[in-house]
Design a protein around this motif. Structure first.
Motif, PDB file in Angstrom:
ATOM      1  N   TYR A 213       0.832  -1.199   0.000  1.00  0.00           N
ATOM      2  CA  TYR A 213       0.000   0.000   0.000  1.00  0.00           C
ATOM      3  C   TYR A 213       0.876   1.261   0.000  1.00  0.00           C
ATOM      4  CZ  TYR A 213      -3.099   3.577   1.866  1.00  0.00           C
ATOM      5  OH  TYR A 213      -3.772   4.745   2.060  1.00  0.00           O
ATOM      6  N   LEU A 214       1.896   1.265   0.867  1.00  0.00           N
ATOM      7  CA  LEU A 214       2.746   2.456   0.999  1.00  0.00           C
ATOM      8  C   LEU A 214       3.512   2.757  -0.289  1.00  0.00           C
ATOM      9  CD1 LEU A 214       4.317   2.154   4.564  1.00  0.00           C
ATOM     10  CD2 LEU A 214       2.621   3.797   3.750  1.00  0.00           C
ATOM     11  N   LEU A 215       3.928   1.703  -0.978  1.00  0.00           N
ATOM     12  CA  LEU A 215       4.765   1.917  -2.160  1.00  0.00           C
ATOM     13  C   LEU A 215       3.939   2.146  -3.421  1.00  0.00           C
ATOM     14  CD1 LEU A 215       7.642  -0.633  -1.558  1.00  0.00           C
ATOM     15  CD2 LEU A 215       7.783   1.845  -1.515  1.00  0.00           C
ATOM     16  N   ASP A 216       2.626   2.217  -3.244  1.00  0.00           N
ATOM     17  CA  ASP A 216       1.766   2.439  -4.394  1.00  0.00           C
ATOM     18  C   ASP A 216       1.862   3.894  -4.830  1.00  0.00           C
ATOM     19  OD1 ASP A 216       0.308   1.073  -6.148  1.00  0.00           O
ATOM     20  OD2 ASP A 216      -1.357   0.628  -4.797  1.00  0.00           O
ATOM     21  N   LEU A 224      11.322   6.273  -5.544  1.00  0.00           N
ATOM     22  CA  LEU A 224      12.741   6.112  -5.232  1.00  0.00           C
ATOM     23  C   LEU A 224      13.057   6.637  -3.840  1.00  0.00           C
ATOM     24  CD1 LEU A 224      14.696   6.975  -8.492  1.00  0.00           C
ATOM     25  CD2 LEU A 224      14.686   4.838  -7.229  1.00  0.00           C
ATOM     26  N   LEU A 225      12.491   7.802  -3.518  1.00  0.00           N
ATOM     27  CA  LEU A 225      12.759   8.378  -2.202  1.00  0.00           C
ATOM     28  C   LEU A 225      12.294   7.427  -1.109  1.00  0.00           C
ATOM     29  CD1 LEU A 225      11.862  12.144  -2.709  1.00  0.00           C
ATOM     30  CD2 LEU A 225      14.089  11.166  -2.140  1.00  0.00           C
ATOM     31  N   ALA A 226      11.084   6.910  -1.265  1.00  0.00           N
ATOM     32  CA  ALA A 226      10.555   5.985  -0.257  1.00  0.00           C
ATOM     33  C   ALA A 226      11.427   4.745  -0.157  1.00  0.00           C
ATOM     34  CB  ALA A 226       9.126   5.597  -0.614  1.00  0.00           C
ATOM     35  N   LEU A 227      11.806   4.224  -1.331  1.00  0.00           N
ATOM     36  CA  LEU A 227      12.613   3.004  -1.389  1.00  0.00           C
ATOM     37  C   LEU A 227      13.966   3.199  -0.713  1.00  0.00           C
ATOM     38  CD1 LEU A 227      12.471   0.215  -2.701  1.00  0.00           C
ATOM     39  CD2 LEU A 227      13.619   1.184  -4.675  1.00  0.00           C
TER      40      LEU A 227
END
Lengths: 405, 165
Positions: A213-216, A224-227
């Motif tokens: 859900y978060l990486l959607d 990329l920032l989230a990753l």
């Protein structure tokens, strides 16, 4: 030089030149990157105005090299899957156990024989046991050996080693970074490391739906920032527990591999892995003073010989037990000898943990020799096995390997 | 004996090893980056590949279409089929003298008696009709594309060729 951007520009240009040379020579880029790094390191001589030593930018290059480790191991985690390993089955398990039994024994026995202390021995054993899956896989593709019967065993063996790396690196990093020497402390550090691994995997499994859900995220930039924040946070956190940050990145990869974003992650991460990975090898070269290499020549050469013998025998036995011909079996032993990223990660770990300084030049020389010799042996494996077939003879077993689905 | 072995090459891609009925060994590697490699092995020395060819994704699809007979239909084969799960798509040319020529699809009662559906007609002059209605006439020399389950297709073929199921 004091202009950081210009310095980094020079460093990248040197690396690009090394890469160009490597591809023209049809050669692995890894040893050349390390060599170039050594030549321009802070220990290199400088002639008046012409000063190629990367001093102002050294911490920055070092940091980018660290990122390289994170990306390399993150990608490894992403690609790794237990179901794949299980599917590969008994053949791989047998070869893996044969390989470890021979090479880990040699790897621990040799430093102990030289009288190295426990922690130095553990690092050296890891350095000499673990092949470079990056170099090996690339060689197989470059030499057009993907269709060979021995390729499956080689890649399976690499996978087996990857599992070993994860466990070994986490345990050794626990012991090295906490400075544990007594039996109780070593056990404690080991338990913390294993607990952390298991904990992260279990929590990660539960968190897959949340991560999905978060990486959607529709924009690649946000994604990329989230990753990257996830990778660096987990890696950084694991370091506070005295577990190598590389392990944190590897585990993050393992967890994210379960999400439905795995293909997008792979696609986006590969360029970063390649870029920062190259800086990683270069920065390792930078950290080596060529003048200290002299004292390491003896042990490094003996270790190289032991590795070649150990790998070759393990390869022959693995191939034999899988029903391969002598030639295919010899191919296995000659292909898996390259050493690279994992050995260097251990070298950096040793430095971080303040282990005896002779380890660095020893590992540098060892990796350099095998990163050069490994691909050469792989290329010439046909001639070597022809020579060998004069002395040993066996036929390929009819039940030769193809593991049916 | 014809056999296909599929196995995974971790970090590289997927490997398919094919032993043909005539005894040739062919290995196809599909790389993760989409590249395909085909290796042909020596009859006598199954460890030495005699030849190999590297194709990019686009080229591989073209070659696949040629091998699959989609671009040129070999004369000895009656029809071409494409299977999607248990559905099959086939196409036949309406040869002269078939009983259905001149009838409409409705009159031929293809769906009613066989369960298969005509999803397209390609006329002799290459004009195409997608999803033709029951009033569409089946002309000599046209190619009809039929979809249905295996049994339905079999019945449909019989109907077209002989006029009854």
């Amino acid at each position: 030089m004091e202009h950081i951007v210009l310095e980094i520009g020079f460093a990248l240009a040197l690396m690009a030149a090394a890469g160009l040379l490597a591809s023209n020579l049809k050669f692995s880029i890894v040893p050349l990157l390390i060599l170039v790094g050594m030549l321009v390191g802070p220990h290199a001589p400088h002639l008046g105005v012409i000063d190629f030593r990367f001093i102002a930018s050294a911490p920055l290059i070092d940091f980018m090299g660290r990122l390289g480790v994170l990306f390399l191991l993150f990608y490894l985690g992403l690609e790794f899957s237990v179901s794949r390993l299980l599917k590969a089955g008994r053949t791989i398990l047998t070869s893996g156990i044969i390989y470890m039994a021979i090479n880990l024994t040699l790897g621990i026995g040799f430093p102990l024989y030289l009288g190295w202390p426990l922690r130095e021995t553990l690092v050296a054993a890891g350095v000499t046991t673990i092949s470079s899956s990056a170099i090996v896989a690339k060689m197989i593709v470059d030499l057009k050996r993907t269709a060979n019967p021995d390729t499956e065993i080689i890649l399976g063996l690499m996978m087996f080693q990857d599992v070993f790396v994860a466990v070994y690196l986490s345990i050794v990093s626990g012991i090295v970074l906490t400075g544990a020497t007594s039996f109780g402390k070593v056990t404690g550090a080991t338990l913390v490391a294993l607990g952390f691994m298991l904990g992260l995997i279990i929590v990660g499994r539960k968190a897959v739906s949340v991560l999905n859900y978060l990486l959607d995220l529709p924009s690649d930039e946000l994604f990329l920032l989230a990753l990257f924040s996830l990778i660096t946070l987990v890696a950084g956190f694991s370091e506070t527990l005295h577990i190598a940050e590389a392990i944190g990145a590897l585990l993050t990869g393992l967890v994210l591999a379960e999400t439905r974003h795995v293909q997008r992650i792979e696609r986006l991460v590969v360029p970063f892995r390649d870029f920062f990975g190259a800086i990683f090898f270069f920065s390792f070269g930078l950290s080596i003073d060529p003048l200290t290499l002299g004292g390491a020549v003896g042990p490094a050469i003996i270790a190289v010989i032991l590795t070649l013998l150990g790998n070759f025998v393990a390869g022959l036995l693995s191939g034999r037990s899988a029903g391969l011909s002598l030639r295919a079996s010899a191919n296995i032993g000659l292909t898996i000898t390259s050493r690279g990223e994992f050995s260097i990660i251990l070298a950096k770990l040793a430095k971080q943990g303040g282990l005896l300084p002779f380890l660095q030049p020893f590992i540098a020389l060892y990796v350099l020799i095998l990163a050069i010799l490994g691909p050469l042996l792989t290329k010439e494996s046909k001639k070597i096995s022809k020579l060998l077939s004069r002395f040993i003879k066996w036929e390929a077993n009819s039940r030769a390997i193809h593991y049916d689905r | 004996m014809f056999s296909i072995h599929e196995s995974e090459l971790p970090g590289i891609g997927q490997k398919f090893q094919i032993i043909t009925r005539s005894g040739d060994k062919l290995v196809i590697i599909i790389h993760d980056d989409g590249r395909r490699e085909m290796y042909h092995f020596d009859h006598d020395d199954p460890e030495d590949s005699i030849s190999m060819i590297s194709l990019d994704d686009n080229e591989a699809r073209q070659v696949a279409a040629i091998l699959g007979g989609i671009i040129y239909k070999p004369k000895s084969l009656e029809n071409i089929e494409v299977a999607l799960d248990d559905m099959v798509i086939e196409w036949y040319k309406i040869e002269p003298g078939l009983p259905c020529i001149g009838k409409t699809i409705g009159e031929a009662q293809v769906r009613k008696t066989t369960g298969a559906t005509i999803i397209a007609i390609i006329e002799k002059d290459h004009s195409k009709v997608i999803n033709p209605g029951p009033e569409r006439v089946i002309n000599e020399g046209a190619t009809i594309v039929v979809i249905g389950e295996k049994e339905q297709i079999k019945a449909c073929k019989k109907l077209i060729k002989s006029g009854s199921v």
